[in-house]
Scaffold this motif. Sequence first.
Motif, short mmCIF file in Angstrom:
data_model
loop_
_atom_site.label_atom_id
_atom_site.label_comp_id
_atom_site.label_asym_id
_atom_site.label_seq_id
_atom_site.Cartn_x
_atom_site.Cartn_y
_atom_site.Cartn_z
N VAL A 1 0.83 -1.21 0.00
CA VAL A 1 0.00 0.00 0.00
C VAL A 1 0.87 1.26 0.00
O VAL A 1 0.60 2.22 -0.74
CB VAL A 1 -0.93 0.00 1.24
N LEU A 2 1.93 1.24 0.81
CA LEU A 2 2.72 2.46 0.95
C LEU A 2 3.66 2.68 -0.25
O LEU A 2 3.87 3.81 -0.69
CB LEU A 2 3.53 2.41 2.25
N ASP B 1 2.04 4.23 -6.12
CA ASP B 1 1.67 5.55 -6.64
C ASP B 1 0.28 5.56 -7.26
O ASP B 1 -0.10 6.52 -7.92
CB ASP B 1 2.69 6.00 -7.71
N ARG C 1 -4.01 5.01 -7.42
CA ARG C 1 -5.21 5.30 -6.65
C ARG C 1 -6.38 4.60 -7.29
O ARG C 1 -6.36 4.28 -8.47
CB ARG C 1 -5.49 6.81 -6.70
N LEU D 1 -3.44 -2.46 -3.65
CA LEU D 1 -4.36 -1.71 -2.77
C LEU D 1 -5.59 -2.56 -2.48
O LEU D 1 -6.08 -2.64 -1.35
CB LEU D 1 -4.78 -0.41 -3.44
N LEU E 1 -6.96 1.91 3.94
CA LEU E 1 -5.89 2.55 3.18
C LEU E 1 -5.63 3.97 3.65
O LEU E 1 -4.48 4.39 3.81
CB LEU E 1 -6.24 2.56 1.68
N LEU F 1 -2.00 5.33 4.96
CA LEU F 1 -1.27 6.38 4.24
C LEU F 1 -1.09 7.62 5.11
O LEU F 1 -0.04 8.26 5.11
CB LEU F 1 -2.00 6.75 2.94
N ARG G 1 5.10 10.08 3.17
CA ARG G 1 6.25 9.67 2.36
C ARG G 1 7.31 10.78 2.33
O ARG G 1 6.99 11.95 2.18
CB ARG G 1 5.77 9.38 0.93
N HIS H 1 9.38 6.35 4.44
CA HIS H 1 8.25 6.88 5.23
C HIS H 1 8.64 7.20 6.66
O HIS H 1 9.51 6.57 7.25
CB HIS H 1 7.10 5.85 5.27
#
Length: 918
Positions: free
Chosen positions: A398-399, A402, A404, A424, A434, A438, A443, A460
């Motif tokens: 997830v992290l 890039d 969505r 995701l 999510l 995030l 980041r 992160h």
Amino acid sequence: MPTPDQDLRPPADEELVHHELPVHEVVLLLGTHADRGLSTAEAADRLRSAGPNVLPRLDRRGPWLRLLLQFHHPLIYILLVAAAVTLALGEVVDSGVILAVVLINAAIGFVQESRAEKALDALTALVRTEATVVRDGARHRISSEELVPGDVVVLEPGDKVPADLRFVSVEDLHVDESALTGESLPVAKEPAALPTGTVLGDRANMGYSTTLVTRGRGRGVVVATGADTEIGHIHRLVGEAVQLETPLTRKIGRFSRILTAAIIGLALLTFALGTLRGEPAAEMLTAAVALAVGAIPEGLPAVVTITLAIGVSRMARRRAIIRRLPAVETLGSTTVICTDKTGTLTANAMTVVAVSAGGRGYAVSGSGYGPAGQVTADGTAVDVGGQPALRACLVAGVLCNDSRLTGQDGRRQVIGDPTEAALLVVAEKAGLDLGTLLGAAPRLATVPFDSERQWMATLHHSDDGRVVAHVKGAVERLLAMSSGELRADGTTGPVDADAVHARTEEMTGRALRVLAMGTVELPPGTRELGEEALSGRLVLTGLQGMLDPPRPEAVAAVRACRTAGIRIAMITGDHAGTARAIGEQFGLGDDGVLEVLGGADLARVPDDELPDVVRRTAVFARVNPEQKLRLVEALQREGHVVAMTGDGVNDAPALRRADIGVAMGVGGTEVAKEAADMVLTDDDFASIEAAVEEGRGVFDNLRKFITFMLPTSFGEGLVILAAVVLATTLPVLPTQVLWINMTTAVALGLALAFEPLEADVMSRPPVPPSRPLLTGELIGRIVLVSTLMLLGAFAMFEWAMASGESVAAARTVAVNVFVVVEVAYLLNCRSLDRSIRRVGLLSNPWVPAGMVVMLALQLVFTYAPWMNALFDSAPIDAVWWVRVTVVGIAVLVIVETEKWLRRRLGGRRRGGDVPATG
Ligand code: ATP
């Protein structure tokens, strides 16, 4: 390197100062916001006042010049000389007719050329350039035409800079500005303000419209759009003029020039022969002129261009946009298609179906990008909270991401890379939120994914003050960086590479695309990320395997290509196991054996052994873009005509080198599209197959047209030559010959350009590009039909004369023989080897329509008094029509018999080795 004209411009220009100002002032000046961008409403307002971001088209040759150029042709010169000669002989009407033909010919050429150019132009517009813009604080993909000054644009590798920009922030951004400045190496960009007087080529804080991002990322504020951009000012390169010339048209042009010279020679000889024998010079001059204008195939170059243009629009309808006209010809000869896997053969619709973490395997249910589905182990749903390794693996996905997802459950859309979107979705299925994940780990830095590196990493900051890097990528790459592996209980142990490989193979064997995940804790305060920080310290957290189903239409298309004698090589960045499994689903092996070669092994193959390896191998896995170039070259050395697909920046050299570079219109970068000969609007392999099929059709139709046209020209020339040699009255006059050539080329010949594909186009082997358009077989047919025309026209003319008809009536009979024979022969030419019974009269409606028009014209020619006056024709009795028709039918039957004989006598197909049917 700046070009002189840019730097000589007055420095007072408002847009020139953007590079001198600090970022915040530029932002202020343009009334925008560096992070949020413009509001949608403001952007719409500005679009209304500034106009769309389109570059002014480079003014091509104006219409007058183009019209004038229509007269610049050896044939036209001959006609003009002919007009002058006839005028000198006092034949005012004839001279007028010849001049009228010149004008009509020019008008037709002009109209057709403009239409072809317009059609090709319209196609380029289908491949639209997109830009990522930040508006109202969110990223959107929009057509770059909608950009306005003040917009904040985000650039990635492969993007075309869509307008003139002042950079606000960059990460290792490099831009290829060669189109603008001539500097061949990409230049590094940097947002700091520059001193007054910095020349264009040195303005590191500016990005200029139409330049290309080769590396890194950047964000910039649009300072100028459309005609106000630098490229708009200097007004060049924009929209490369459509090239109507191709190797084939050049070859045909050369052929017609040689033919013209030969014909002029023959005409002079005719004149000399006749006058020496004491014939009146004026008569011999007329004969020479008739021979010259008759024997030259007027319509040839125009019809070739038209046929190519029709091919281009047919391909566009089947989702292949041709960027360079010569590609149409080459497509038909393609012998190997090197294709990507993801997105071209497969749907690029990713769903994670298996996860392996902490030594345990998990299955994931549900399909598509909706969140419905479960993560289970041994058939029971798992609670991710109790599975630290699984959780770490999913969190990394997830992290380090890039992409969505937008829209509601069933109709979710992916913004970004489908591979990442799938990561995701699986996290959601496992019950992770999510947004929370995030939000809790902002980041700090990114190492973007690129297909050479094959991994991506993000840095992160976590709530508890730690700094953690998450990495995802190809299993081998991550294994090489790893020092440990997360166990099921959350502790770290040593990596068991064999076990990881075994689990990978189990997944790839099911045709899954496998990504490994890993994390590293870095010293607090770390703000930068690079390979050194990760190497040897990574803790592997698990593997995720995703399904990417084959595109059903691509499966059929691969089969069709193989039947057509075209080899398919899959060249993919993916794992050998996945590539093999997909290759098997597509039946890429030969005789049940599928050879797979990895990029590392490929690198070890010496150049001299490469052709042999390439000949055996159907699947190349873990190949990097440079190797694609090597493969193309090896195949070309083997004499192959290679089509190669590509989408990334690094694919450009291979795309350029390939005979047909194919770029992806949806998933491809602008750089790849720019380098390609053809762009697919749906990224689908089936569209390549369709284009090859159409390319073969174009080649067929050209051959049909030439086989149709030449006998008329030769037949007319022969009739006149024979009349002079035999010292008899000319059976046809120069104006009549022109009439025949013009009307039959337009009404009949052109119909062949619209001939539909023959049923067997994809069941013959490719035509080698070295093979001439006219094979011995076709030359034989052309000689046969020319001779039949000569005999038919001559005999009927003499018969009419002997029956007491006037010369005018006898000539009208001869003209009608030519026309009727051509009407009949048109039917023969609809297929060069199959019987006309198999072609079917209505499969090309232009053919019967052309025949009717032609016969109607011929009635006017024969019976209208004004036509009689213009062309020295005369009405004839019905009985002559019957006789002429008999000649036409005789030719039809003779040619069909010749075709039949060829098929019977072990006649081999055009390709040379497929037995004929029909
Ligand atoms: P093709 O050339 O057929 O399209 P591909 O798309 O599978 O192949 P790449 O996109 O270059 O090839 O991917 C190569 C490998 O890199 C994949 O097998 C995967 O392990 C890894 N990979 C792909 N996408 C990402 C990504 N977004 N982040 C990290 N790793 C990735």
